[in-house]
Design a protein around this motif. Structure first.
Motif, short mmCIF file in Angstrom:
data_model
loop_
_atom_site.label_atom_id
_atom_site.label_comp_id
_atom_site.label_asym_id
_atom_site.label_seq_id
_atom_site.Cartn_x
_atom_site.Cartn_y
_atom_site.Cartn_z
N VAL A 198 0.83 -1.21 0.00
CA VAL A 198 0.00 0.00 0.00
C VAL A 198 0.87 1.26 0.00
O VAL A 198 0.63 2.20 -0.76
CB VAL A 198 -0.95 -0.01 1.22
N LEU A 199 1.89 1.29 0.86
CA LEU A 199 2.76 2.47 0.93
C LEU A 199 3.54 2.68 -0.36
O LEU A 199 3.80 3.83 -0.75
CB LEU A 199 3.73 2.33 2.11
N SER A 200 3.92 1.60 -1.03
CA SER A 200 4.67 1.73 -2.29
C SER A 200 3.84 2.45 -3.34
O SER A 200 4.37 3.25 -4.13
CB SER A 200 5.08 0.34 -2.80
N VAL A 201 2.54 2.18 -3.37
CA VAL A 201 1.66 2.86 -4.31
C VAL A 201 1.31 4.26 -3.81
O VAL A 201 1.27 5.22 -4.58
CB VAL A 201 0.37 2.03 -4.53
N PHE A 202 1.08 4.37 -2.49
CA PHE A 202 0.66 5.65 -1.92
C PHE A 202 1.73 6.73 -2.08
O PHE A 202 1.41 7.89 -2.38
CB PHE A 202 0.32 5.48 -0.44
N THR A 203 3.01 6.40 -1.84
CA THR A 203 4.06 7.41 -1.89
C THR A 203 4.13 8.08 -3.26
O THR A 203 4.35 9.29 -3.37
CB THR A 203 5.43 6.80 -1.54
N LYS A 204 3.90 7.29 -4.33
CA LYS A 204 3.89 7.88 -5.68
C LYS A 204 2.72 8.85 -5.81
O LYS A 204 2.87 9.97 -6.32
CB LYS A 204 3.78 6.78 -6.72
N ASP A 205 1.54 8.42 -5.35
CA ASP A 205 0.36 9.28 -5.43
C ASP A 205 0.55 10.55 -4.60
O ASP A 205 0.15 11.64 -5.03
CB ASP A 205 -0.88 8.52 -4.93
N TYR A 206 1.13 10.38 -3.42
CA TYR A 206 1.31 11.51 -2.50
C TYR A 206 2.21 12.58 -3.12
O TYR A 206 1.90 13.78 -3.09
CB TYR A 206 1.91 11.00 -1.19
N ILE A 207 3.33 12.15 -3.73
CA ILE A 207 4.26 13.09 -4.35
C ILE A 207 3.61 13.79 -5.53
O ILE A 207 3.72 15.02 -5.70
CB ILE A 207 5.55 12.36 -4.77
N GLU A 208 2.90 13.03 -6.36
CA GLU A 208 2.22 13.62 -7.52
C GLU A 208 1.16 14.62 -7.09
O GLU A 208 1.00 15.69 -7.69
CB GLU A 208 1.60 12.52 -8.38
N GLU A 209 0.41 14.27 -6.03
CA GLU A 209 -0.64 15.16 -5.54
C GLU A 209 -0.04 16.46 -5.00
O GLU A 209 -0.57 17.55 -5.26
CB GLU A 209 -1.43 14.44 -4.46
N LYS A 210 1.06 16.37 -4.27
CA LYS A 210 1.71 17.56 -3.73
C LYS A 210 2.28 18.44 -4.85
O LYS A 210 2.19 19.68 -4.79
CB LYS A 210 2.83 17.15 -2.76
N LEU A 211 2.85 17.80 -5.88
CA LEU A 211 3.39 18.57 -7.01
C LEU A 211 2.27 19.29 -7.76
O LEU A 211 2.43 20.44 -8.18
CB LEU A 211 4.13 17.63 -7.96
N THR A 212 1.14 18.61 -7.93
CA THR A 212 0.00 19.23 -8.63
C THR A 212 -0.50 20.44 -7.86
O THR A 212 -0.79 21.50 -8.44
CB THR A 212 -1.13 18.21 -8.79
N ARG A 213 -0.59 20.33 -6.54
CA ARG A 213 -1.02 21.47 -5.73
C ARG A 213 -0.03 22.62 -5.81
O ARG A 213 -0.41 23.79 -5.91
CB ARG A 213 -1.18 21.03 -4.26
N PHE A 273 3.36 14.39 9.35
CA PHE A 273 3.91 13.21 8.68
C PHE A 273 3.10 12.90 7.42
O PHE A 273 1.90 13.15 7.35
CB PHE A 273 3.87 12.01 9.62
N ALA A 274 3.77 12.30 6.45
CA ALA A 274 3.07 11.85 5.24
C ALA A 274 2.24 10.60 5.54
O ALA A 274 1.19 10.39 4.92
CB ALA A 274 4.08 11.56 4.13
N ALA A 275 2.69 9.79 6.47
CA ALA A 275 1.95 8.57 6.84
C ALA A 275 2.25 8.24 8.29
O ALA A 275 3.38 8.43 8.77
CB ALA A 275 2.34 7.40 5.94
N ILE A 276 1.25 7.75 9.00
CA ILE A 276 1.40 7.33 10.39
C ILE A 276 0.87 5.90 10.50
O ILE A 276 -0.26 5.62 10.10
CB ILE A 276 0.65 8.25 11.35
N ASP A 277 1.68 5.03 11.04
CA ASP A 277 1.31 3.62 11.21
C ASP A 277 1.03 3.36 12.68
O ASP A 277 1.91 3.54 13.53
CB ASP A 277 2.44 2.71 10.71
N LEU A 278 -0.20 2.96 12.99
CA LEU A 278 -0.60 2.63 14.35
C LEU A 278 -0.96 1.15 14.41
O LEU A 278 -1.96 0.73 13.83
CB LEU A 278 -1.82 3.47 14.78
N ASP A 279 -0.12 0.38 15.07
CA ASP A 279 -0.37 -1.07 15.19
C ASP A 279 -0.23 -1.44 16.67
O ASP A 279 0.72 -2.10 17.07
CB ASP A 279 0.62 -1.84 14.33
#
Length: 567
Positions: free
Chosen positions: A59-74, A173-179
């Protein structure tokens, strides 16, 4: 002379025992690309969660790409609106560097953080935090051992306080993991404030007894919702957790967008994006519902807390207006079995997955199967998630439906075919092997069962002894039911033979004990000792003629002695 003979005879065995003790005191565990060493049993590690960690990495491998693209678009939108061109963003065609900082708030051994550092691309920094001094020392040694010192920063702090320190937008943070071990609700208030806009929350809950309806009053205290004891309890648990996160986020004008919600083994795991926007928070009432659960036939009717209706104007033809729906959606007694209802919720009644995101995660796992030890299971589960009907909350189970009226169970493909023949969609749920997720009214489901009863009649004695079953089966069949099988009733994931529901691979498969390594021959010895303790106690009392009270006293003494030994 005797002493010398003793040394000559036993010293090799003694040395061998000491050597084995040293090996046991420092356990080496390899998972994915990480290898960790454990020197203390007070540091928590559970091998059962490998599927959890593998899925999180995907999930994080896909999310990090989306997150960077979304931030660049903004950032580009901001540049276009501004009068002056910012060189750092638009100049020379250079791509600005978007920091991706991940917090693992409860790290224990540090295995998850190390795997993130080695296996997830585009990460700038990971903070591995734990309150235990021994755990932090273990994390530090494992970071050095795996050569990821430049990516991982250790922290010994209270998880909530650490997140509160990062709630300023510039520090989030870009992501927070709570386990956590058990309920995650105590961490949610700080977590929803300290994650970036468009950032990811990864939340696990293992207190399934509470979420599955065994203790509804406790569930309300922890999650703000009343759980129900029903066959669809695992999806109900997911929806209770999602509404809990949404409620915490709404207090700060933030809201959630679920990407993936999984029920597996003994826990649930949700992946949600967090966004800011007060106007979107107003739509929360349309995403939450109360649940009316019939105690007789197990049927559940949802009542949304609110809704939106069209309110067009000349300036805005698409404008909508909030409204409160009429209640209740059910009568005093169930129309199918004439029994009363229990009221549960509120639960999240909007979609719990993002189909496009799930498809991309599945593709990533299929293209890189060597990266995931549990890749076959991930592919099977995600394939089922993609097949789930997104707009149909909760589900029936085949065994419960036919067990309620004491009938021979209909084959699953026949039931699915009958629903499709009636003009309604149907799917499985990844949360239950015998699940039936459909938008068909309960009347259609019971008509199918009554049609089946014509050729597979119930025994008269059972019919007379169960008034609920008698009431259900005595009603007329109101719709035309076709039980003929059709090929599209068999889902693709089942036809392809994918690993959808895994059997327990080892004995004592479960959450394990708190702060223990949970591997080797001495794994969860307390859990093993307490298995079947009530039935064994009754058997021993019958053999010896002891009273239950005397057994209780002996059991208490044993517990006291055990606790003293542990301390």
């Amino acid at each position: 002379m005797k002493y010398i003979k003793f040394l000559l005879r036993y010293s090799p065995k003694i040395m061998k025992m000491e050597a084995s003790t040293v090996v046991m005191n420092q356990k080496c565990i390899k998972e994915g690309q990480a290898e960790i060493r454990l020197t203390s049993d007070k540091v928590f590690y559970n091998p059962v969660q490998e599927f959890n960690r593998d899925l999180s990495i995907a999930v994080l491998s896909v999310f990090t790409k989306d997150y960077i693209e979304e931030k660049l678009t903004r950032a580009q939108k901001i540049v276009k609106k501004s009068e002056n061109v910012i060189d750092d963003i638009a100049g020379n065609g250079d791509t600005p560097e978007i920091p991706v900082i991940i917090l693992e708030a409860l790290s224990a051994t540090g295995l998850r953080s190390i795997r993130y550092a080695k296996e997830v691309p585009n990460i700038t920094k990971i903070i591995a935090n734990d309150l235990s001094e021994q755990a932090v020392e273990t994390i530090k040694s494992n970071i050095v051992h795996n050569g990821v010192v430049e990516l991982i920063e250790t922290s010994q702090d209270d998880a909530c306080m650490l997140m509160y320190k990062h709630k300023h937008p510039s520090k989030r943070f870009a992501a927070i993991d709570l386990d956590p071990y058990g309920c995650p609700s105590i961490f949610l208030d700080s977590a929803v404030q300290s994650v970036q806009d468009g950032g990811l929350l990864l939340v696990t809950a293992t207190d399934m007894a509470v979420l599955a309806g065994n203790s509804p009053e406790t569930c309300y205290c922890k999650y703000g919702a009343v759980s129900l004891k029903t066959k669809c309890c695992h999806e109900m648990a997911l929806r209770i957790l999602l509404q809990c996160i949404e409620q915490h986020a709404n207090r700060y004008s933030r809201y959630i967008v679920p990407l993936l919600s999984i029920s597996a083994d003994f826990y649930i795991r949700v992946f949600v994006k967090i966004y800011s926007g007060a106007i979107h928070c107003k739509k929360t009432t349309s995403k939450l519902s109360m649940a009316y659960h019939c105690v007789g036939c197990d049927n559940i009717t949802l009542q949304p807390l609110g809704g939106f209706k069209p309110n067009p104007t000349e300036k805005n033809p698409q404008q909508t207006k909030a409204y409160l729906p009429a209640v209740p959606p059910v009568g005093e007694h169930c129309v199918h079995c004439n029994q009363r209802h229990h009221l549960g919720g509120p639960i999240w009644s909007a979609p719990i997955h993002d189909d496009v995101f799930v498809t991309r995660v599945l593709t990533h796992v299929q293209e890189n199967p060597e990266l995931f030890g549990t890749n076959k299971r991930i592919q099977g589960v995600l394939a089922m998630v993609r097949e789930e009907l997104p707009d149909v909350p909760l589900y029936y189970t085949l065994d419960k439906l036919f067990g309620r009226v004491h009938l021979e169970t209909m084959p699953m493909l026949v039931m699915r075919s009958a629903i499709l023949n009636a003009g309604y969609k149907v799917s499985y749920s990844h949360a239950a092997k015998l699940s039936i997720k459909t938008a068909a009214p309960a009347q259609i489901i019971w008509d199918i069962i009554r049609t089946w009863e014509k050729t597979h009649p119930i025994k008269p004695a059972k019919l007379e002894s169960d008034p609920v079953a008698k009431h259900i089966l005595s009603q007329d069949i109101r719709s035309g039911i076709d039980l003929s099988e059709r090929p599209d009733a068999n889902p693709i994931s089942r036809r392809d033979g994918q690993l959808r529901f895994q059997f327990n691979p080892t004995p004592y498969w479960g959450p394990g004990s708190r702060a223990a390594v949970n591997i080797g021959e001495e794994k969860i010895s307390k859990a093993i000792r307490n298995q079947n303790k009530h039935s064994n106690k009754e058997k021993s009392a019958g053999k010896r003629g002891h009273s239950p009270s005397s057994d209780d006293e002996n059991h208490k003494k044993t517990n006291v002695e055990y606790e003293q030994t542990v301390v």
